[in-house]
Design a protein around this motif. Sequence first.
Motif, PDB file in Angstrom:
ATOM      1  N   TRP A   1       0.820  -1.201   0.000  1.00 35.82           N
ATOM      2  CA  TRP A   1       0.000   0.000   0.000  1.00 35.82           C
ATOM      3  C   TRP A   1       0.863   1.263   0.000  1.00 35.82           C
ATOM      4  N   GLU A   2       1.959   1.253   0.776  1.00 39.38           N
ATOM      5  CA  GLU A   2       2.830   2.424   0.830  1.00 39.38           C
ATOM      6  C   GLU A   2       3.488   2.683  -0.521  1.00 39.38           C
ATOM      7  N   ALA A   3       3.946   1.620  -1.173  1.00 34.31           N
ATOM      8  CA  ALA A   3       4.580   1.789  -2.488  1.00 34.31           C
ATOM      9  C   ALA A   3       3.569   2.290  -3.514  1.00 34.31           C
ATOM     10  N   PHE A   4       2.341   1.764  -3.443  1.00 33.83           N
ATOM     11  CA  PHE A   4       1.297   2.190  -4.377  1.00 33.83           C
ATOM     12  C   PHE A   4       0.951   3.660  -4.164  1.00 33.83           C
ATOM     13  N   LYS A   5       0.826   4.075  -2.891  1.00 34.53           N
ATOM     14  CA  LYS A   5       0.507   5.473  -2.601  1.00 34.53           C
ATOM     15  C   LYS A   5       1.599   6.411  -3.114  1.00 34.53           C
ATOM     16  N   GLN A   6       2.834   5.995  -2.966  1.00 36.13           N
ATOM     17  CA  GLN A   6       3.927   6.834  -3.444  1.00 36.13           C
ATOM     18  C   GLN A   6       3.833   7.063  -4.943  1.00 36.13           C
ATOM     19  N   GLN A   7       3.537   5.999  -5.680  1.00 32.34           N
ATOM     20  CA  GLN A   7       3.399   6.112  -7.131  1.00 32.34           C
ATOM     21  C   GLN A   7       2.222   7.020  -7.498  1.00 32.34           C
ATOM     22  N   MET A   8       1.106   6.906  -6.775  1.00 32.71           N
ATOM     23  CA  MET A   8      -0.066   7.722  -7.065  1.00 32.71           C
ATOM     24  C   MET A   8       0.172   9.201  -6.743  1.00 32.71           C
ATOM     25  N   ASN A   9       0.891   9.467  -5.664  1.00 30.04           N
ATOM     26  CA  ASN A   9       1.192  10.858  -5.331  1.00 30.04           C
ATOM     27  C   ASN A   9       2.128  11.482  -6.352  1.00 30.04           C
ATOM     28  N   ASP A  10       3.054  10.696  -6.881  1.00 30.77           N
ATOM     29  CA  ASP A  10       3.921  11.188  -7.959  1.00 30.77           C
ATOM     30  C   ASP A  10       3.071  11.536  -9.186  1.00 30.77           C
ATOM     31  N   MET A  11       2.066  10.703  -9.463  1.00 23.43           N
ATOM     32  CA  MET A  11       1.191  10.940 -10.612  1.00 23.43           C
ATOM     33  C   MET A  11       0.347  12.201 -10.403  1.00 23.43           C
ATOM     34  N   LEU A  12      -0.101  12.423  -9.173  1.00 24.23           N
ATOM     35  CA  LEU A  12      -0.883  13.623  -8.853  1.00 24.23           C
ATOM     36  C   LEU A  12      -0.026  14.874  -9.009  1.00 24.23           C
ATOM     37  N   ARG A  13       1.216  14.813  -8.560  1.00 23.30           N
ATOM     38  CA  ARG A  13       2.111  15.958  -8.716  1.00 23.30           C
ATOM     39  C   ARG A  13       2.372  16.268 -10.193  1.00 23.30           C
ATOM     40  N   HIS A  14       2.503  15.219 -10.984  1.00 26.71           N
ATOM     41  CA  HIS A  14       2.727  15.418 -12.415  1.00 26.71           C
ATOM     42  C   HIS A  14       1.508  16.091 -13.061  1.00 26.71           C
ATOM     43  N   SER A  15       0.298  15.680 -12.658  1.00 28.82           N
ATOM     44  CA  SER A  15      -0.918  16.311 -13.183  1.00 28.82           C
ATOM     45  C   SER A  15      -0.973  17.779 -12.785  1.00 28.82           C
ATOM     46  N   ASP A  16      -0.520  18.084 -11.569  1.00 25.16           N
ATOM     47  CA  ASP A  16      -0.502  19.469 -11.117  1.00 25.16           C
ATOM     48  C   ASP A  16       0.454  20.300 -11.963  1.00 25.16           C
ATOM     49  N   GLN A  17       1.622  19.745 -12.249  1.00 26.23           N
ATOM     50  CA  GLN A  17       2.612  20.462 -13.056  1.00 26.23           C
ATOM     51  C   GLN A  17       2.097  20.720 -14.468  1.00 26.23           C
ATOM     52  N   LYS A  18       1.316  19.770 -15.004  1.00 32.74           N
ATOM     53  CA  LYS A  18       0.781  19.913 -16.354  1.00 32.74           C
ATOM     54  C   LYS A  18      -0.521  20.714 -16.383  1.00 32.74           C
ATOM     55  N   GLY A  19      -0.999  21.113 -15.194  1.00 35.22           N
ATOM     56  CA  GLY A  19      -2.265  21.843 -15.139  1.00 35.22           C
ATOM     57  C   GLY A  19      -2.216  23.151 -15.889  1.00 35.22           C
TER      58      GLY A  19
END
Length: 624
Positions: free
Chosen positions: A572-590
């Motif tokens: 779960w911790e590894a999965f959350k880390q990957q998802m938070n990285d994806m959220l940050r990338h979406s923010d940067q591309k916003g």
Amino acid sequence: MHGYSRFSGARSSGSPPSSPRFRHGRSKSAGWGNGFVGGGGGRGSKERTVEKLVFVFISAVFRRRGLLLFAPLLYISGMLLYMGSLSFDVVSIRNGVVVVHKRAPPGSVYRSPQVFQKLWPSMGIESNGSVNALRQSLGVDEKRRMIITFVRLFLLSVMTHDLDYLPSETVTKVTDFKAKTSGVLFRAWNLKEGQRWKPCANKSVPETELPVSNGFLIVEANGGLNQQRLSISDAVAVAGLLNATLFIPIFHFNSVWRDSSKFSDIFDEDFFISALGNRVHVARELPDDILQRFDNNISNIVNLRVKAWSSPTHYLQKVLPHLQEMGAVRIAPFSNRLAQIVPSKVQGLRCFANFGALRFSEPIRTLAESMVDRMVEYSSQSGGKYVSVHLRFEEDMVAFSCCEYDGGEEEKREMDIARERSWRGKFRRRNKVIRPGANRVNGKCPLTPLEVGMMLRGMGFDNTTSVYVAAGKIYRAEKFMAPLKQMFPRLQTKDTLATPEELAPFKGHSSRLAALDYTVCLHSEVFVTTQGGNFPHFLMGHRRYMYGGHAKTIKPDKRKLALLFDNPKISWEAFKQQMNDMLRHSDQKGVELKKPGGSLYNYPMPDCMCKQVEARNESINKWA
């Protein structure tokens, strides 16, 4: 000393001789392997030839230029392995029998249900313990100080409606308090302070009379809601370019969308005409003299069949003469018939048509606004903020993607029927090869409701988050929607947010129903797109236009998700880390500017928006 010159054509006379061993090995009388191959005879000659070829091959591979020659072959072989054309076979021996097991490439198999079973206990623990964990993480004094600060802020905001005079320490404490108590819904976007974009498409133009029209432009808009929106906006731009009178666009009945709606059923026709009043001529009807010229039949008006992405020059040189000669021209279909790169005045008409002149008809607007109000009220636990998800998991989308899930032979049979019903014979052509595994690895498979739910939970959206799902009829909804509702109990759709009586006039009209979804998604705090298409592209552009240039949209990396959802052992911790990285990338591309050749409907900056520098820091009001 004499040496070899790289500028001369041969060695100098003082070059060192080659090794006697190699000179002997290459002599005609002895052959290469004199100790291994019998001399003379045809057989020896053939073997010597083979050995020479092997030697040349090995020498080429180990030389720099040889590697370059074989690099394309190595690349193609690697890609075949990656795409699944060649299988990853595992060979084992059981009881003296060789057994070959087919191993699928990583990310090519739908294993999301197994991953969910592994992660669900951790999701449940995290959701149930989130409030207690927050309380335990704050000391008594810190809690008291934060409560006092929050009350002080509330009273000051009521009295003055302005928080900028507060001490910086107070602002920091309040911001931290809100960040700890509000969750990811309030802090998903890292909006840059001091740099904002504001809409410019609605700039007023001088109220001067338009020049006499060169004739009537008749276009036929095809496709779904946003394909029609694109055609209309482009038609306004072309009408302005040609100084033509735009006849209210005709909507083509599409075999996939199956919607017989007219322009006035979806868009506010009166508002459209009045908004464009001093920019472009618009007419509801053709005058009698034009109709009589074509035997009172619009289909008799010559169809110019303009190519896709035609330049303004093409319209001026090829279309305008016909328009002036005949008084009316028709272009059908009119989808993507204008190039992206056009003069700024023409681009400005595109902007104004899409963001200023097109608004939904009154029946759609009335119900959509009510649905937004209900969604805000339903989201009171999160300050009226909610997440909207464009879920493309209808039967036709699953069928078109040629992806496989976990429905076995019954699913394959249903998909074959659906493909044949909507795209007769297209998927049965002789050279058509369907590779479901390769499609999944390449991120081309629609995300299931289960996968969307896991992604959002991994990003930090807990089970108190209100979620609105914009979708058509979900394929096997009872099965696939169940886990999403399990993860997000506060889930709504247009069918739960509106009554059957309210939806009755819209049933059977996919574009009108899509307009309801569009409006609710437009006003959400977070929008999640799960598949490409005009709906998310137009919505992201519209959100950028409304929210200071930031799309506030989560656009997942589906290739990465395919690999993660194919790993039932992931923590779960590894999965959350990957998802938070994806959220940050979406923010940067916003916040992203339109690139040359890009679409202003998706990227309205800088064509439709102007940059402004704010002197005041208004970031604190983002969550107020």
